[in-house]
Structure formats: C-alpha cells, structure tokens
Write a protein that holds these residues in place. Structure first.
Motif, PDB file in Angstrom:
ATOM      1  N   CYS A  35       0.911  -1.142   0.488  1.00 31.59           N
ATOM      2  CA  CYS A  35      -0.327  -0.032   0.508  1.00 31.59           C
ATOM      3  C   CYS A  35       0.811   1.321   0.359  1.00 31.59           C
ATOM      4  N   MET A  36       0.159   2.363  -0.395  1.00 27.88           N
ATOM      5  CA  MET A  36       1.097   3.738  -0.012  1.00 27.88           C
ATOM      6  C   MET A  36       0.436   4.855   1.388  1.00 27.88           C
ATOM      7  N   THR A  37       0.078   4.081   2.059  1.00 26.42           N
ATOM      8  CA  THR A  37      -0.358   4.496   3.341  1.00 26.42           C
ATOM      9  C   THR A  37       0.656   4.910   4.362  1.00 26.42           C
ATOM     10  N   VAL A  38       1.653   3.680   4.674  1.00 23.43           N
ATOM     11  CA  VAL A  38       2.654   3.805   6.230  1.00 23.43           C
ATOM     12  C   VAL A  38       2.933   4.732   6.601  1.00 23.43           C
TER      13      VAL A  38
ATOM     14  N   THR B 111       5.384   0.872  10.349  1.00 23.25           N
ATOM     15  CA  THR B 111       7.110   1.161   9.621  1.00 23.25           C
ATOM     16  C   THR B 111       7.956  -0.438   9.830  1.00 23.25           C
ATOM     17  N   ALA B 112       7.598  -0.617  11.699  1.00 22.36           N
ATOM     18  CA  ALA B 112       8.709  -1.316  12.088  1.00 22.36           C
ATOM     19  C   ALA B 112       8.238  -3.205  11.679  1.00 22.36           C
TER      20      ALA B 112
ATOM     21  N   ALA C 151      10.287   9.240  13.772  1.00 21.72           N
ATOM     22  CA  ALA C 151       9.495   9.376  13.287  1.00 21.72           C
ATOM     23  C   ALA C 151       9.136   7.928  12.663  1.00 21.72           C
ATOM     24  N   TYR C 152      10.457   7.470  12.385  1.00 23.91           N
ATOM     25  CA  TYR C 152      10.260   5.785  10.953  1.00 23.91           C
ATOM     26  C   TYR C 152      11.277   4.960  12.505  1.00 23.91           C
ATOM     27  N   ARG C 153      11.848   5.665  13.134  1.00 20.83           N
ATOM     28  CA  ARG C 153      12.453   4.513  14.030  1.00 20.83           C
ATOM     29  C   ARG C 153      11.863   3.355  14.400  1.00 20.83           C
ATOM     30  N   MET C 154      12.198   2.088  14.557  1.00 21.74           N
ATOM     31  CA  MET C 154      12.603   0.829  15.158  1.00 21.74           C
ATOM     32  C   MET C 154      11.816   1.088  16.160  1.00 21.74           C
TER      33      MET C 154
END
Length: 346
Positions: free
Chosen positions: A77-80, A125-126, A117-120
């Motif tokens: 998808c394109m929503t992550v 994202t995780a 916001a994108y950290r593990m």
C-alpha cells in the motif's frame, strides 16, 4: 551470465552492466501484485498482512512463488508513511488496498514536526522493516524491494490535498519546510529497510506528476525532494527506482534530472522513445495493467515480447495492478520474459 540469480540480474541492470535478459519484477507499494487469486489459493491474506511482519513477508513470498516475478516487494500500500506522520487510514479488504481516511492537517502551516517517527518499533514502519528482515533470511538470492511513498504524495496525505496544491503557489516557503521534513523521514525509513535486508528502494509518487503539478512546480517541488531521498538512499549503498505516473509530456525534459538508478513509467509512455531521447536512462515498465486484467494471455505475452524487443531494461507492469488480475495473466508476462527473451542482446 545465464546462471545469474535474480538478485544479481537486477543489480547488474541498475549498475548499467550487461545481463543475459531483462529482469521481470513488480516492486510492491503502489505497484504491487497482492492479487486476490494468490491470496485465495494460499490463505495468507490482507488486510491482516498489513499489520503482521511475518504475514507480510509470507504474502510477498507467495506473490513471488505464484506469479514468477523476480523480486519480493513490501509493503502492499501507500499509507504507511502518512499514518506514522499522523494520518488516519482505512485498511481496506482482501480486494481493496488501504487508503487515507483523513489527513491530519488542514494546511502546511499547521504541520507539527515530529522527530524520529520512523525509528524501529514505531507504527507500521516497524512491521515493514521486520518483514524485510524475514524475507532476507528466507530468500537471500532474490532482490527485496522496499517501497516508499514519495515526498509530495506523503505530504498530500497528511495535509488536506486541495489546500496543499494551492499552497504550492501561495505558501511556498512552508511547503518546502514540510517537504524537507517528510523527505528526511523517508530517508530514515529507507535506511532502516536497507539495514534489515532490502536491496533496492522503489519510490512511487503519484501526486508528483506533470499533469497534476505542471512543469514549474514539478521542477521546484518534485525533483529536489525526490533527489534528497535518493541521495540519502545512495549514501548507504542501495539503488533506487522512481516511478512517474501518467503522461510525462509536460515534464519529460526534467526526467534526467532525477538521480535514480531507473525510471519506471505508466503504460502510455513509449519507453523506446524515452530511451532514444535520453540514452543514459535505465528504463522500467510498462505493460498495461488494463491489458493484464482484461486482455488475453496471448495479448499479454505479445506486449511483453514487444517490451523486450524495445530493449526496456527492466520489465514490469505499469502502475495500478488490479487485485482481480489472474495469476495466469501475470504468468503470461513473467514466463515470456524469463523463457522467451534469449534474443534480447542478439
């Protein structure tokens, strides 16, 4: 070179080296092959796979095994990215991809800048990062394509899009701040994917088209922030594919300014002519997804043969593969390229 693994073949093409034939792939993200036909046969389904790393990885493996595409692509998808930056998401159904249900901000001026916001361990994202890890362990000889939603599309998913488009002209300074913010997070996400096994990053930015933006805004807003993300990915040694949606006539002259390792296009673009105009480009695409859904297997095979004759570097569907596309139609594409392209370099 006949013994090249799928990983080696795709990497050689992206490095502008010769190969025995073009790879045939479907990256994932906005160009994914999570079709109902595959999921019904395996029992590994969406939307559950959007939230569980092992299920996401298994669906990617199923797609590879059933369709013949020579890659593993996540997510579906394109929503992550927009979700982790605050947008509400409708996760869809077996046959319907997730979509943005509500943007968080009414305007660029209201965007709250969140660090890391994108950290593990953060959001979906995780899940995608962990799925890349599982896939790398399962199939090290198959390229894992991690997909990003491009900067403009992500920004237009966290800001009311009608206001966002107006602000491209009326509030440029703040829009640039937002796009830089979004791009930095995309780089962080991509680098985590690469650290956990992704070997290629594909960027789909369907809002960043000449038809929507026009050439001036495309040059001012799309190219610089795509390149910011591309440069961040190149900094950790991974190649990048960028997909440009729609008719590129208005922005055709700007395509070589995008620093990706390959350019993917929609079905209405002649990749043969694009390569003639810009010989240094590595081209990818662009078999009609309408033909894949509604055409015959013979028609699909003939179109795939034409793409090979046109010396398209990487064969792939154009964007928007329908979830109702059959396995048989996709196999007509992949088997034609894998088995019938031996005269490619002749």
């Amino acid at each position: 070179m006949s013994s090249l693994s799928p990983q080696e073949r795709l990497q050689r093409v992206l490095q502008k080296k010769t190969t025995d034939r073009p790879p045939v792939i479907c990256p994932g993200g906005m160009m994914n092959a999570a079709i109902v036909d595959v999921m019904n046969q395996t029992g590994h389904t969406l939307p559950e796979g959007h939230h569980d790393a092992q299920k996401m990885a298994q669906i990617a493996l199923d797609i590879h095994d059933y369709t013949g595409f020579e890659n593993l692509g996540i997510p579906f998808c394109m929503t992550v990215e927009a979700e982790v930056l605050g947008a509400d998401v409708d996760y869809g159904t077996l046959a319907c991809e997730p979509k943005i249900a509500r943007e968080l901000f009414a305007s660029a001026d209201q965007v709250q800048f969140r660090d890391g916001a994108y950290r593990m361990g953060t959001g979906r994202t995780a899940t995608v990062i962990q799925a890349a890890y599982h896939l790398h362990r399962a199939r090290p000889d198959v390229p894992i394509v991690g997909n990003l939603t491009g900067p403009i599309s992500t920004a237009a998913s966290i800001i009311d899009p009608m206001n966002f488009f107006k602000e491209l002209r009326k509030n440029k300074a703040q829009v640039h701040r937002v796009l830089d913010y979004v791009s930095r997070h995309l780089v962080e996400f991509a680098q985590e994917l690469i650290d956990n096994g992704a070997t290629v990053i594909s960027i789909g930015d369907p809002t960043a088209t000449g038809e929507i933006l026009g050439p001036k805004c495309f040059e001012e807003f799309a190219v610089p922030y795509l390149n910011q993300v591309i440069d961040g990915i190149h900094a950790v040694g991974a190649p990048v594919i960028v997909h440009i949606c729609g008719d590129m006539k208005a922005v055709r002259h700007l395509i070589p300014a995008i620093r990706s390792d390959a350019i993917s296009t929609d079905a209405m673009v002649s990749l043969r002519r694009l390569k003639e105009d810009f010989p240094a480009l590595t081209t990818m695409g662009n078999l009609s997804t309408y033909l894949l859904e509604f055409g015959s297997a013979d028609q699909v095979a003939r179109q795939a043969e034409q793409l090979v004759r046109d010396q398209v570097d990487i064969i792939a569907p154009a964007c928007g593969l329908s979830t109702s596309t059959s396995i048989a139609k996709i196999q007509a594409l992949t088997e034609t390229v894998r088995g019938g392209a031996r005269g490619w370099l002749a």
